[in-house]
Enzyme design. Structure first.
Site, PDB file in Angstrom:
ATOM      1  N   HIS A 149      81.489 -62.770  -0.966  1.00  0.00           N
ATOM      2  CA  HIS A 149      82.962 -62.234  -0.226  1.00  0.00           C
ATOM      3  C   HIS A 149      84.069 -61.744  -1.203  1.00  0.00           C
ATOM      4  O   HIS A 149      84.681 -60.756  -1.021  1.00  0.00           O
ATOM      5  CB  HIS A 149      83.328 -63.351   0.677  1.00  0.00           C
ATOM      6  CG  HIS A 149      82.540 -63.755   1.482  1.00  0.00           C
ATOM      7  ND1 HIS A 149      82.440 -64.993   2.446  1.00  0.00           N
ATOM      8  CD2 HIS A 149      81.337 -63.210   2.068  1.00  0.00           C
ATOM      9  CE1 HIS A 149      81.802 -65.112   3.227  1.00  0.00           C
ATOM     10  NE2 HIS A 149      80.924 -64.132   2.915  1.00  0.00           N
ATOM     11  N   HIS A 194      80.266 -58.536   9.457  1.00  0.00           N
ATOM     12  CA  HIS A 194      80.281 -59.472   8.380  1.00  0.00           C
ATOM     13  C   HIS A 194      78.924 -59.311   7.477  1.00  0.00           C
ATOM     14  O   HIS A 194      78.994 -59.680   6.168  1.00  0.00           O
ATOM     15  CB  HIS A 194      80.331 -61.089   8.780  1.00  0.00           C
ATOM     16  CG  HIS A 194      80.168 -62.010   7.527  1.00  0.00           C
ATOM     17  ND1 HIS A 194      81.302 -62.067   6.977  1.00  0.00           N
ATOM     18  CD2 HIS A 194      79.270 -62.542   6.846  1.00  0.00           C
ATOM     19  CE1 HIS A 194      80.943 -63.175   5.929  1.00  0.00           C
ATOM     20  NE2 HIS A 194      79.857 -63.295   5.984  1.00  0.00           N
ATOM     21  N   ASP A 247      78.874 -58.367   3.582  1.00  0.00           N
ATOM     22  CA  ASP A 247      78.063 -59.144   2.642  1.00  0.00           C
ATOM     23  C   ASP A 247      77.246 -57.974   1.723  1.00  0.00           C
ATOM     24  O   ASP A 247      76.928 -58.195   0.589  1.00  0.00           O
ATOM     25  CB  ASP A 247      76.819 -59.982   3.053  1.00  0.00           C
ATOM     26  CG  ASP A 247      77.600 -61.478   3.618  1.00  0.00           C
ATOM     27  OD1 ASP A 247      78.437 -61.676   3.151  1.00  0.00           O
ATOM     28  OD2 ASP A 247      76.635 -61.904   4.624  1.00  0.00           O
ATOM     29  N   HIS A 301      71.137 -61.093   2.303  1.00  0.00           N
ATOM     30  CA  HIS A 301      71.379 -61.492   0.743  1.00  0.00           C
ATOM     31  C   HIS A 301      69.913 -60.763   0.005  1.00  0.00           C
ATOM     32  O   HIS A 301      69.777 -60.018  -1.151  1.00  0.00           O
ATOM     33  CB  HIS A 301      71.586 -62.425   0.297  1.00  0.00           C
ATOM     34  CG  HIS A 301      73.129 -63.007   0.898  1.00  0.00           C
ATOM     35  ND1 HIS A 301      74.239 -62.121   0.546  1.00  0.00           N
ATOM     36  CD2 HIS A 301      73.459 -63.764   1.601  1.00  0.00           C
ATOM     37  CE1 HIS A 301      75.399 -62.628   1.043  1.00  0.00           C
ATOM     38  NE2 HIS A 301      74.905 -63.896   1.880  1.00  0.00           N
TER      39      HIS A 301
END
Length: 312
Positions: free
Chosen positions: A81, A238, A242, A265
């Site tokens: 973030h 969101h 990321d 991720h």
């Protein structure tokens, strides 16, 4: 035209101090974002004096967050973030002093970092900005997920998620990234988690600092947080946030289009590794100074100006 937008590297105009809690460790954390010289990039300075550079070669973990390490045991977690805020606002160089090995979660989004950076302001440096230009498509498949980078004159994100719950379902967002669109469309989107996973995560030593103050909690058929969602599709926003943070580990603003389906991720990191593994798939280019650009060429070069400071 006063000058070529985005031609020079940037850093912070002053120091920024923030405190918070690690979402996984539950420990209090203090960080200081410091200005840095050109061509030094983004670096983390741990309390023991260890420096960890924020690039894809430093990634040591991708389980529920992105972890960077120095190869000798020192590490800093949940960097995505903060990196998204720095990258999204066009900051090339900064030193991040941190007193615990996890970046504070703040409200679960990048908005606290963005507000602090906007208050401090940016400073332009003499060093010319470099861009990572994608030259040919690179694609990675990971089970039912896939991600790819393709050539594009700018930085375009196309992120799609699928969750087997009516609260989320299938969501997709496409965005041409620049500081204005980052502030408007992504910065406020919070991390999320499922109530059914809480006890398992706690038993694994994870999510010890998670709360309704920093996480969108999802029950069987509803969002638990009393205030509800900030966007109707906050979940995919969101995930795009990321992705911005993870792709910042390229070490330079990307000129390319990123597409991901059911990613996270791990997939973001795999796509970057695949790109760097193919020397014919990318190159580094330097932004020309405005005096070098003839008027007729201006519209062509402006497409690389996605990272100029822009208020909205």
């Amino acid at each position: 035209m006063k000058g070529f937008i985005g031609a020079r590297q940037t850093t912070l105009a002053g120091e920024i101090s923030l405190t918070g809690t690690g979402v996984h460790s539950g420990a209090p954390v203090s960080i200081v974002l410091c200005p840095a010289d050109g061509d030094t990039g983004i670096r983390f300075l741990l309390s023991n004096g260890t420096e960890i550079v924020a690039d894809q070669g430093s990634v040591t973990g991708v389980t529920l967050s992105t972890v960077l390490g120095d190869g000798n045991g020192a590490a800093v977690a949940t960097v995505e973030h903060l990196l998204a805020a720095l990258h999204g606002l066009g900051i090339d160089n900064a030193l991040i002093e941190i007193d615990n090995p996890e970046v504070p979660i703040m409200d679960g989004s990048a908005s606290c970092f963005v507000e602090a950076i906007d208050e401090a302001g940016l400073a332009e440096l003499d060093s010319p900005r470099r861009f990572l230009k994608v030259l040919k498509p690179v694609r990675v498949e990971d089970g039912t997920a896939y991600g790819e980078l393709t050539p594009h004159n700018g930085f375009h994100l196309d992120v799609e998620i699928e969750f087997d719950t009516p609260v989320i379902g299938t969501q997709r967002i496409e965005i041409d990234l620049n500081p204005g669109s980052f502030r408007r469309e992504l910065a406020r989107a919070r991390t999320f988690g499922f109530m059914k996973d809480v006890e398992r995560l706690w038993a694994s030593g994870l999510a010890l600092g998670a709360s309704l103050e920093n996480t969108v909690a999802i029950g069987d058929d509803r969002v638990i947080n009393r205030e509800g969602l900030r966007f109707s599709d906050e979940f995919v926003r969101h995930k795009a946030l990321d992705a911005v943070g993870d792709l910042a580990l390229a070490g330079a603003p990307i000129l390319g289009a990123f597409r991901s389906h059911r990613g996270g991720h791990r997939l973001n990191t795999l796509v970057l590794k695949a790109l760097f593994a193919d020397a014919e798939a990318w190159t580094m280019i330097e932004a020309p100074r405005y005096r070098e650009i003839r008027h007729a060429e201006l519209s062509h070069h402006l497409a690389a100006a996605n990272f100029a400071a822009e208020r909205s």
